[in-house]
Design a protein around this motif. Structure first.
Motif, short mmCIF file in Angstrom:
data_model
loop_
_atom_site.label_atom_id
_atom_site.label_comp_id
_atom_site.label_asym_id
_atom_site.label_seq_id
_atom_site.Cartn_x
_atom_site.Cartn_y
_atom_site.Cartn_z
N PHE A 80 46.20 34.84 35.84
CA PHE A 80 47.02 36.04 35.82
C PHE A 80 46.15 37.22 35.41
CE2 PHE A 80 50.67 33.07 35.38
CZ PHE A 80 51.50 33.61 36.35
N ASN A 81 45.29 37.01 34.42
CA ASN A 81 44.36 38.02 33.94
C ASN A 81 42.93 37.56 34.25
OD1 ASN A 81 46.00 40.09 32.34
ND2 ASN A 81 46.73 38.17 31.46
N VAL A 82 42.31 38.13 35.28
CA VAL A 82 40.94 37.76 35.62
C VAL A 82 40.02 38.23 34.49
CG1 VAL A 82 39.03 38.12 37.24
CG2 VAL A 82 41.38 37.84 38.09
N PRO A 83 39.21 37.34 33.90
CA PRO A 83 38.37 37.74 32.77
C PRO A 83 37.29 38.74 33.17
CG PRO A 83 37.86 35.50 33.45
CD PRO A 83 39.07 35.91 34.22
N PRO A 84 36.87 39.59 32.24
CA PRO A 84 35.88 40.64 32.57
C PRO A 84 34.61 40.10 33.20
CG PRO A 84 36.83 41.02 30.39
CD PRO A 84 37.34 39.69 30.84
N GLU A 85 34.16 38.92 32.76
CA GLU A 85 32.91 38.39 33.30
C GLU A 85 33.03 37.95 34.76
OE1 GLU A 85 34.87 34.94 30.97
OE2 GLU A 85 34.65 37.14 30.81
N LYS A 86 34.25 37.85 35.28
CA LYS A 86 34.46 37.50 36.68
C LYS A 86 35.02 38.66 37.50
CE LYS A 86 35.07 32.55 35.81
NZ LYS A 86 35.86 31.33 36.06
N ALA A 87 35.08 39.84 36.88
CA ALA A 87 35.68 40.99 37.55
C ALA A 87 34.95 41.34 38.85
CB ALA A 87 35.68 42.20 36.62
N HIS A 88 33.64 41.13 38.88
CA HIS A 88 32.86 41.48 40.07
C HIS A 88 33.19 40.60 41.27
CE1 HIS A 88 30.64 38.09 38.32
NE2 HIS A 88 30.07 37.91 39.50
N ARG A 89 33.90 39.49 41.02
CA ARG A 89 34.26 38.58 42.11
C ARG A 89 35.61 38.92 42.73
NH1 ARG A 89 33.87 32.77 39.77
NH2 ARG A 89 34.65 32.30 41.88
N LEU A 90 36.36 39.86 42.15
CA LEU A 90 37.64 40.24 42.74
C LEU A 90 37.38 40.97 44.05
CD1 LEU A 90 40.75 40.33 42.31
CD2 LEU A 90 40.41 42.63 41.36
N VAL A 91 37.98 40.45 45.12
CA VAL A 91 37.72 40.95 46.47
C VAL A 91 38.42 42.30 46.67
CG1 VAL A 91 38.09 40.44 48.92
CG2 VAL A 91 37.44 38.61 47.34
N ASN A 92 37.75 43.20 47.38
CA ASN A 92 38.34 44.51 47.68
C ASN A 92 39.53 44.37 48.62
OD1 ASN A 92 36.48 46.04 46.15
ND2 ASN A 92 34.99 46.02 47.83
N PHE A 93 40.41 45.38 48.58
CA PHE A 93 41.58 45.40 49.45
C PHE A 93 41.44 46.56 50.44
CE2 PHE A 93 45.90 46.51 50.69
CZ PHE A 93 46.36 45.27 51.09
N PHE A 94 41.92 46.32 51.70
CA PHE A 94 41.73 47.29 52.77
C PHE A 94 43.02 47.54 53.54
CE2 PHE A 94 37.68 45.35 51.92
CZ PHE A 94 36.78 46.41 51.97
N LEU A 95 43.07 48.71 54.16
CA LEU A 95 44.09 49.03 55.16
C LEU A 95 43.38 49.30 56.48
CD1 LEU A 95 46.61 51.47 53.39
CD2 LEU A 95 46.91 49.03 53.89
N GLY A 96 43.92 48.73 57.56
CA GLY A 96 43.37 48.97 58.88
C GLY A 96 44.40 49.63 59.77
N ASP A 97 43.94 50.29 60.82
CA ASP A 97 44.88 50.88 61.78
C ASP A 97 44.49 50.49 63.20
OD1 ASP A 97 42.80 52.59 62.63
OD2 ASP A 97 43.44 54.21 61.32
N ASN B 295 43.61 47.00 41.20
CA ASN B 295 42.81 46.35 40.16
C ASN B 295 43.68 45.68 39.11
OD1 ASN B 295 43.82 48.56 38.81
ND2 ASN B 295 41.87 49.15 37.87
N TYR B 296 44.98 45.46 39.45
CA TYR B 296 45.90 44.91 38.46
C TYR B 296 45.45 43.57 37.88
CZ TYR B 296 47.93 41.81 42.04
OH TYR B 296 48.12 40.84 43.01
N PRO B 297 44.75 42.70 38.63
CA PRO B 297 44.32 41.45 37.99
C PRO B 297 43.33 41.67 36.85
CG PRO B 297 44.25 41.26 40.39
CD PRO B 297 44.40 42.70 40.07
N LEU B 298 42.70 42.85 36.80
CA LEU B 298 41.71 43.14 35.77
C LEU B 298 42.30 43.89 34.58
CD1 LEU B 298 38.82 44.37 38.11
CD2 LEU B 298 39.36 42.03 37.40
N GLN B 299 43.56 44.33 34.72
CA GLN B 299 44.23 45.06 33.65
C GLN B 299 45.02 44.08 32.79
OE1 GLN B 299 43.47 48.43 33.44
NE2 GLN B 299 42.15 47.78 35.15
#
Length: 436
Positions: free
Chosen positions: A260-277, A296-300
């Motif tokens: 639920f809460n991704v730990p700070p040491e793994k924050a760099h592994r959270l995948v970016n989110f995109f919108l396409g058209d 970034n809610y998993p990091l908060q």
């Protein structure tokens, strides 16, 4: 029959029993495609399509894991975590899986059911008193959000929650009446939002005092059912939902990247989110829903644990979880559920009702927490009858095909008009590669 023949029969019986036990408790291992009945040449078609989706700018990237007979035959990422810098998408990245949380919530509920904490037909009001004497929406005035109700004909039960037949709605994605009534009472979808510091206990207690949107048991409708069950897990176990998942499911199974809460040491592994058209433009998004949900809610750090949608995880972790179900409730020497409990979860539990989700919805069924392909529905898909599945709003999904002894996951973190296009060709690409 002489004693030597008898001894030989006993030896054969013991060997078969051991083989059967081992076959039902497979541990995921990477293997050559041929070892699980796949054609490498045909799997290459899937790989080529994944690369083509990126080149066509339909998606920024895709990660896929396929395992059959406990053997991982395909586990690859194609595309970019940042198309502008060409930073590659990592197959071990941590993805926001939203409603895929529901499967863990279902397993947790059934684990506690096996411990005798409740009966499936217990009324929810036994544990959350505000669910007593509920009313059902009769009329709604959109102009001033006033409404009238009629008494519920019966109480909402735990079974109703597990099957989405309770009468509860969903904030943000429901009908105008659902959204208006829930917004006035500060109800949320539970993901990335904590209104005025409210707790899960406060929100679910308040939910019980609000009207239902149909009579319990008379319809199937996606709603806040799993969030209620998440709170009940906390009441039954004495643990927060976060701690229950970690201590009773993730750590025993060896799921090391599910949070639920991704730990700070793994924050760099959270995948970016995109919108396409439709023009092929793909842009990274820091928020969605008009800024209401920060991605970034998993990091908060937060303490509101949504059983309906709060987790982030990796493909490999979730594959372990699915293999546990495919094994009949056990993995790597750890049994979470009895095999007959898994059978209950993955069979038709809604009778003649139909889940109003997905293509050909009227032809399939719903178990406890899973869409289940019926014999009738199997004519529209290469998946066999009995296949169970679900997904998440951020474009992650999975299915388990017990007859093929196979699990499949496809993860993206993107919304766009072509995501559905890739979904439609993905399943045939998986099944055409089976070669036995």
């Amino acid at each position: 029959m002489n004693r030597y023949q008898i001894a030989l029969l006993i030896l054969i019986s013991c060997t078969l029993s051991e083989t059967n036990a081992q076959s039902k408790a497979k541990i995921l291992t990477e293997a050559a495609p041929e070892a699980a009945g796949f054609s490498p040449a045909r799997l290459a078609r899937l790989d080529a399509n994944m690369q083509d989706w990126v080149q066509q700018k339909w998606v920024n990237g895709t990660v896929v894991l396929i395992a059959r007979h406990g053997k991982i035959v395909f586990y690859k990422a194609r595309g970019y975590n940042d198309p502008d810098t060409k930073a590659p998408l990592d197959k071990t990245g941590i993805f926001r899986v939203a409603s895929q949380t529901k499967a863990l919530t279902t397993v947790a509920v059934m684990m506690l059911w096996e411990e005798g904490k409740f009966s499936l037909d217990d009324p929810v009001s036994r544990f959350i008193p505000t669910f007593a004497n509920q009313n059902v929406l009769a009329t709604f005035n959109l102009k001033d959000t006033t409404y009238t109700t009629v008494p519920a004909k019966r109480a909402v039960t735990i079974r109703d929650l597990l099957t989405h037949t309770s009468g509860l709605g969903y904030p943000g994605i429901g009908t105008p009446s659902e959204m208006a009534i829930y917004a006035k009472s500060h109800m949320t979808g539970g993901v990335g939002v904590e209104v005025n510091g409210q707790t899960l206990a406060e929100a679910m207690t308040r939910l019980g005092s609000l009207p239902l949107f149909f009579q319990p048991g008379q319809q199937w409708k996606y709603g806040l059912n799993m969030d209620v069950l998440g709170y009940l897990i906390e009441k039954w176990s004495g643990l927060s939902l976060e701690d229950y998942f970690r201590k009773r499911i993730c750590e025993p199974l060896g799921m090391k990247d599910t949070y639920f809460n991704v730990p700070p040491e793994k924050a760099h592994r959270l995948v970016n989110f995109f919108l396409g058209d439709s023009t092929g433009r793909i842009q990274k998004q820091n928020s969605v829903f008009g800024g209401a949900l920060k991605m970034n809610y998993p990091l908060q750090k937060h303490g509101y644990f949504s059983g309906g949608g709060g987790l982030s995880t990796t493909l490999y972790d979730y594959a372990i979880f699915l293999q546990m179900l495919l094994n009949g409730g056990q993995y790597n020497g750890v049994r979470l559920l009895a095999r007959n409990t898994v059978r209950l979860m993955t069979m038709n539990q809604i009778g003649d009702l139909s889940p109003n989700v997905g293509d050909h919805a009227a032809d399939n069924k719903f178990g406890f927490g899973f869409l289940v392909i019926s014999e009738n529905g199997s004519r529209f898909t290469p998946s066999q009858a009995g296949t169970y599945s679900w997904g998440g709003v951020f474009s992650t999904s999975y299915w388990v095909d017990p007859k093929e002894d196979m699990l499949v996951l496809i993860y993206r973190q993107m919304w766009g008009p072509y995501v559905a296009t890739t979904d439609k060709v993905f399943k045939p690409l998986v099944y055409q590669a089976i070669n036995d």
